[in-house]
Design a protein around this motif. Structure first.
Motif, mmCIF file in Angstrom:
data_model
loop_
_atom_site.group_PDB
_atom_site.id
_atom_site.type_symbol
_atom_site.label_atom_id
_atom_site.label_comp_id
_atom_site.label_asym_id
_atom_site.label_seq_id
_atom_site.Cartn_x
_atom_site.Cartn_y
_atom_site.Cartn_z
ATOM 1 N N TYR A 132 -6.229 0.067 -14.441
ATOM 2 C CA TYR A 132 -6.460 -0.483 -13.576
ATOM 3 C C TYR A 132 -6.701 0.687 -12.465
ATOM 4 C CZ TYR A 132 -6.016 -2.284 -8.357
ATOM 5 O OH TYR A 132 -6.000 -2.293 -7.067
ATOM 6 N N PHE A 159 -13.494 4.769 -9.778
ATOM 7 C CA PHE A 159 -15.094 4.415 -9.402
ATOM 8 C C PHE A 159 -15.154 3.857 -7.926
ATOM 9 C CE2 PHE A 159 -15.791 4.618 -13.487
ATOM 10 C CZ PHE A 159 -17.232 4.470 -14.047
ATOM 11 N N HIS A 160 -13.562 3.377 -8.120
ATOM 12 C CA HIS A 160 -13.470 2.495 -6.764
ATOM 13 C C HIS A 160 -12.443 2.879 -5.841
ATOM 14 C CE1 HIS A 160 -15.708 -0.323 -8.656
ATOM 15 N NE2 HIS A 160 -14.439 -0.101 -10.339
ATOM 16 N N GLU A 211 -12.745 3.401 -2.696
ATOM 17 C CA GLU A 211 -12.579 2.310 -1.163
ATOM 18 C C GLU A 211 -11.687 1.385 -0.934
ATOM 19 O OE1 GLU A 211 -15.271 3.093 -3.350
ATOM 20 O OE2 GLU A 211 -16.163 1.156 -3.725
ATOM 21 N N VAL A 212 -11.042 1.118 -2.735
ATOM 22 C CA VAL A 212 -10.552 0.130 -2.743
ATOM 23 C C VAL A 212 -8.911 0.180 -2.468
ATOM 24 C CG1 VAL A 212 -8.730 -1.730 -4.461
ATOM 25 C CG2 VAL A 212 -11.118 -1.410 -4.911
ATOM 26 N N PRO A 217 -5.633 1.668 -0.084
ATOM 27 C CA PRO A 217 -5.855 1.669 1.534
ATOM 28 C C PRO A 217 -5.825 2.888 2.406
ATOM 29 C CG PRO A 217 -3.893 0.324 0.064
ATOM 30 C CD PRO A 217 -5.125 1.015 -1.017
ATOM 31 N N GLU A 218 -6.107 2.777 3.486
ATOM 32 C CA GLU A 218 -6.033 4.206 4.495
ATOM 33 C C GLU A 218 -4.684 5.213 4.111
ATOM 34 O OE1 GLU A 218 -7.235 3.945 8.031
ATOM 35 O OE2 GLU A 218 -9.174 3.375 7.842
ATOM 36 N N ASP A 219 -3.336 3.970 4.339
ATOM 37 C CA ASP A 219 -2.434 5.098 4.315
ATOM 38 C C ASP A 219 -2.191 6.224 3.149
ATOM 39 O OD1 ASP A 219 -2.804 4.190 6.929
ATOM 40 O OD2 ASP A 219 -1.149 2.462 6.538
ATOM 41 N N PHE A 224 -13.778 -1.880 -12.681
ATOM 42 C CA PHE A 224 -13.478 -2.869 -12.615
ATOM 43 C C PHE A 224 -14.052 -4.113 -13.855
ATOM 44 C CE2 PHE A 224 -11.598 -3.156 -8.065
ATOM 45 C CZ PHE A 224 -10.250 -2.421 -8.197
#
Lengths: 367, 510
Positions: free
Chosen positions: B315, B322-323, B325-326, B328-330, B436
């Protein structure tokens, strides 16, 4: 005649039907039905589900007359040797084409949302290999797997439910705005997505228990699928305005993409991962029907496992050939229309023949 | 193809004829002592640890023979010389009775007994010889097994002797239905193996199947129960263990009472339990000694650890490569700043750290106790810290790998822990290739495999696939003892109910 290890319970049949029904259609359906029926799309879905219940009864009546035979086994008895073989072949081809169509649509969605640069044949190949891996097991194992991954549907519902934080119920008002004709067109759009219950034609003899238990299982399965689709469509309708919906090919994904929590961002990626499992099971269902058909084409009563590699090769090649978006659209249209013929038309004719000429199974053999 | 098929199915599938047990023709006892001894010496190829000794029984010429490596000198004094001295004027009959000697007339059988550690007494002119049991035995004390510690409950553990192990089991099940079936396994080693089951619970078909598989073993070297495992399991090339290993009598007893079969063999303290399901590997006797709530909590965490151990590094790799964007911002900045300066791809980082942990684990086992701990500390702290400072591996990767390692060691069974550690590598590779999608596909393949796997005819993933609602009460959680009214269905026990309906009595909590 039916191997004990291949037998499944009525409960497993229900999951088999649900998982075959719910597939790639889940993502596309809201926008498709909306184009046809606008704000009344959810009514279309419910009506389609009701219609499917009648179709299921027809399929069940047919299966009940041949309690230990699959569709492929009693085709020759009802239609004669040559026409029977021909219809058998066409059925197998139809199921192969549907499997390919599911896989193509799946690969397209994956390309649009996750793996933008990855060549199509890799995703198609991965999907096909997973299908092979499961379909070469017994029907019982397939059913067990379908029961196991049913939780994905529940998880999808939970994710979609989060969208109820930003809804506007005014979008569906006034109810009945689209008019009966448009709602009917919406019903047609939904029928293709609800397809999958025809697995009853093939699985009927493998299910333990009486015929009443079997129809109950399939009816409950269809109720679940219909409600899930209706839920998805309804949620999309009240989240997005009609103007927005026109622009979005996969409203559900755009909807969950906007959701975010402190720990999980971009829920659409998780949603897609779960949806992948659901789409794969749908492909596996058709794959099973296709390989059963191919296997029986050459020898009666033979096991579907032997035909899996050939079926897989066909599905894979067809999926590779059909890459042009316009062609995919055309095939989708063809499938949704021929679907009526295969799912209800032919079975209905078969039922009529069987009733009129009083042909039914006696002592394990078609008469 | 045929070859691979045979390889993957274990050649046991075909019913082979029973291996030809070479039967020796009986050899009657010679009339003279000399001839007998000569015959035995020839038969044992003049091995040097065979010793002959004269004894003086009044009125008879007699001599006895034994293997000094297998016998206890004090027992020889006690069992042979003492009766003769005490019965100076007594008859032969009396002497033999006090020797506790067994009469034998077949020399071939006697040879096997001598090899086992018996002494054989020959008397001039007699048609029989007498076998006296003087074998020495070295048995370890019954201690708690090191690899299966529990907090509460019994601290007994099996030892290397079958008879003592059986005693440990029988002591707790005082029941005439407990049946023991003996086998002699290994054409050369000829060790004793037994299967134990409860006649009124275990499914007769299961017993028959186990019996058939054991009977079909035709190998020279079977020297402990672990050797037997690969001959009788369903799919040898599955990454998942299909027989449960345990050194704890209480675990064996618990399983016997569910209608399963246990296999014990001389030379190993490990009992094999069959058939098992996936979830049996995540149960520990501790769950039952704690109260239901605590037991359920711990077991639930353990089952979750399977998912963590198998998918967490994958994961993480998928997310950072890859991801992203998953994230969290902080959290984005801290993770980015720790990864930014690492010259390698996440998959290489992860492989490097995972393999390092495997090395540390292996080194820790091989080294003697205190040194092993030192290696753990040096490896865990020093290397972990230095590797980050040197900029080879990111901080977050260390956290992920450490969490995964801990999660994989939570499993109360070592074989399952090993398979989980092995399985996460392909998932990591898939995640680094397809994100994923790769994870979902490899997990699906694993699930399909688990669904198709069977252990002695019972589905491996029961009670989840096939789904049995009633059996879930003792799977991921543990319901209170009084609620476990029915046994789980997977070993198809003959009797499902294990206690009567709890009496509805008024219990007030005040």
């Amino acid at each position: 005649m039916i191997n004990v290890r291949d037998q499944i319970t009525p409960g497993q049949l229900a999951f088999l039907v649900v998982q075959t029904q719910i597939g790639v259609g889940l993502l596309m359906l809201p926008s498709q039905v909306h184009t046809a029926a606008q704000g009344d799309a959810w009514i279309s879905v419910l009506i389609a589900g009701l219609l499917v219940q009648f179709f299921i009864v027809v399929l069940w009546c047919l299966g009940r007359r041949f309690p230990s035979l699959t569709l492929y086994d009693y085709l020759p008895a009802l239609l004669g040797r040559y026409i029977g073989k021909l219809v058998h072949l066409v059925y197998a081809a139809y199921f192969i084409l549907v499997s390919s169509y599911i896989i193509i649509n799946f690969a397209k969605t994956i390309r649009d949302w996750v793996l933008i640069e990855t060549p199509q044949w890799i995703v198609i190949g991965m999907m096909t290999s997973v299908c092979i891996y499961l379909v070469r097991e017994s029907l019982r194992t397939i059913a067990r797997f379908f029961v196991l991954v049913f939780f994905c549907n529940i998880a999808l519902i939970i994710i979609v439910s989060c969208a109820y934080l930003h809804v506007n119920f005014l979008y569906i008002l006034p109810v009945g705005q689209a008019g009966i004709w448009k709602i009917t067109k919406g019903v047609h759009e939904t029928m293709a997505a609800l397809a999958g219950y025809e697995i009853l034609l093939i699985c009927y003899p493998f299910v333990k228990g009486g015929s009443v238990a079997k129809i109950k299982a399939v009816v409950f399965a269809n109720i679940f699928s219909t409600l899930l689709y209706a839920f998805a469509v309804f949620t999309s309708l009240i989240v997005f305005s009609p103007q927005e919906l026109k622009l979005l090919p996969q409203p559900l994904l755009y909807m969950v993409k906007a959701l975010g929590f402190k720990l999980f961002e971009r829920l659409d990626l998780y949603f897609l991962s779960l949806w992948m499992v659901v789409a794969t099971t749908s492909a596996i269902g058709y794959f099973f029907m296709a390989s059963k058909g191919v296997a029986n084409l050459f020898r009666q009563q033979s096991n579907h496992r032997k035909a899996v590699p050939y079926t897989a090769a066909l599905v894979f090649i067809i999926a590779l050939i059909i890459q042009d978006p316009l062609l995919i659209d055309t095939i989708g249209k063809i499938l949704s229309i021929t679907g009526y013929v295969f799912i209800i038309g032919i079975p209905f004719v078969l039922l009529m023949i069987s009733v009129l000429f009083n042909i039914h199974e006696a002592r394990g053999r078609p008469r | 193809m045929g070859f691979f098929k045979e390889m993957l199915n274990n050649n046991r599938r075909k019913s082979r004829p029973m291996p030809g047990k070479s039967t020796l023709t009986p050899r009657p006892v010679f009339p003279t002592v000399q001839e007998n001894i000569q015959y035995l010496k020839e038969a044992l190829f003049h091995t040097d640890d065979l010793v002959r000794q004269k004894v003086s029984i009044p009125g008879y010429t007699s001599e006895f023979l034994f293997m000094y490596t297998m016998c206890d000198q004090s027992k020889i004094r006690e069992e042979i010389f003492k009766p003769i001295l005490e019965n100076k004027d007594g008859d032969l009959e009396g002497i033999l009775i006090s020797m506790r000697a067994n009469k034998h007339d077949d020399l071939e059988k006697v040879i096997d007994l001598v090899v086992k550690g018996n002494a054989v007494l020959f008397i001039e002119g007699m048609e029989d010889c007498f076998v006296i049991e003087v074998g020495s035995s070295h048995v370890r004390n019954v201690t708690e097994p090191n690899n299966e510690k529990v907090v509460e409950g019994s601290h007994e553990g099996f030892v290397e002797s079958v008879s003592i192990n059986l005693q440990l089991v029988r002591k707790h099940i005082e029941n005439r239905n407990l049946v023991v079936k003996r086998y002699k396994l290994g054409n050369e080693t000829k060790i004793e193996a037994v299967i134990v089951y409860l006649q009124n619970l275990a499914n007769p078909e299961l017993i028959e199947e186990v019996d058939r598989r054991i009977q079909n073993i035709d190998a020279d070297n079977i020297s402990s129960s672990e050797f037997i495992e690969e001959y009788i399991e369903d799919k040898t090339f599955s990454p998942f263990p299909q027989l449960l290993h345990t050194e704890r009598p209480d675990r064996v007893i618990g399983n016997l009472l569910e209608g399963r079969v246990a296999l014990l063999a001389e030379g190993s303290p490990t009992a094999l339990i069959m058939p098992v399901t996936f979830f049996a590997f995540y149960q520990s006797p501790d769950d039952y000694s704690f109260r239901s709530l605590q037991g359920s909590f711990i077991r639930f965490i353990r089952v979750c650890s399977f998912v963590f151990a198998i998918a967490l590094p994958a994961y993480y790799i998928a997310v950072v490569s890859f991801h992203y964007e998953v994230i969290p911002e902080d959290l984005l900045l801290p993770i980015k700043s720790s990864i930014e300066n690492i010259p390698f791809q996440p998959i290489l980082e992860a492989l490097f750290m995972e393999l390092t942990i495997e090395l540390l684990r292996e080194a820790g086992i091989r080294l003697p106790g205190p040194v092993g701990q030192t290696i753990g500390i040096v490896g865990g702290l020093v290397i972990g810290d230095a590797v980050v400072k040197a900029g080879l591996v990111s901080n977050t990767m260390i956290i992920v790998v450490a969490l995964t390692a801990i999660a994989s060691f939570v499993v109360p069974s070592h074989e399952m822990s090993a398979s989980v550690r092995m399985l996460r590598f392909p998932i990591m590779v898939a995640a680094s290739l397809f994100g994923f999608i790769g994870i979902v596909y490899s997990l699906m393949i694993i699930l399909i495999h688990l669904c198709s796997l069977e252990s002695f005819g019972t589905p491996y993933l029961a009670p989840i696939a096939p789904f049995r609602w009633k059996d879930l009460k003792d799977t991921i959680i543990r319901m209170p003892q009084w609620a476990l009214r029915q046994r789980s269905q997977d070993p198809a026990p003959q009797k499902l109910n294990q206690q009567s309906q709890p009496v509805e009595e008024e219990r007030s909590d005040d």
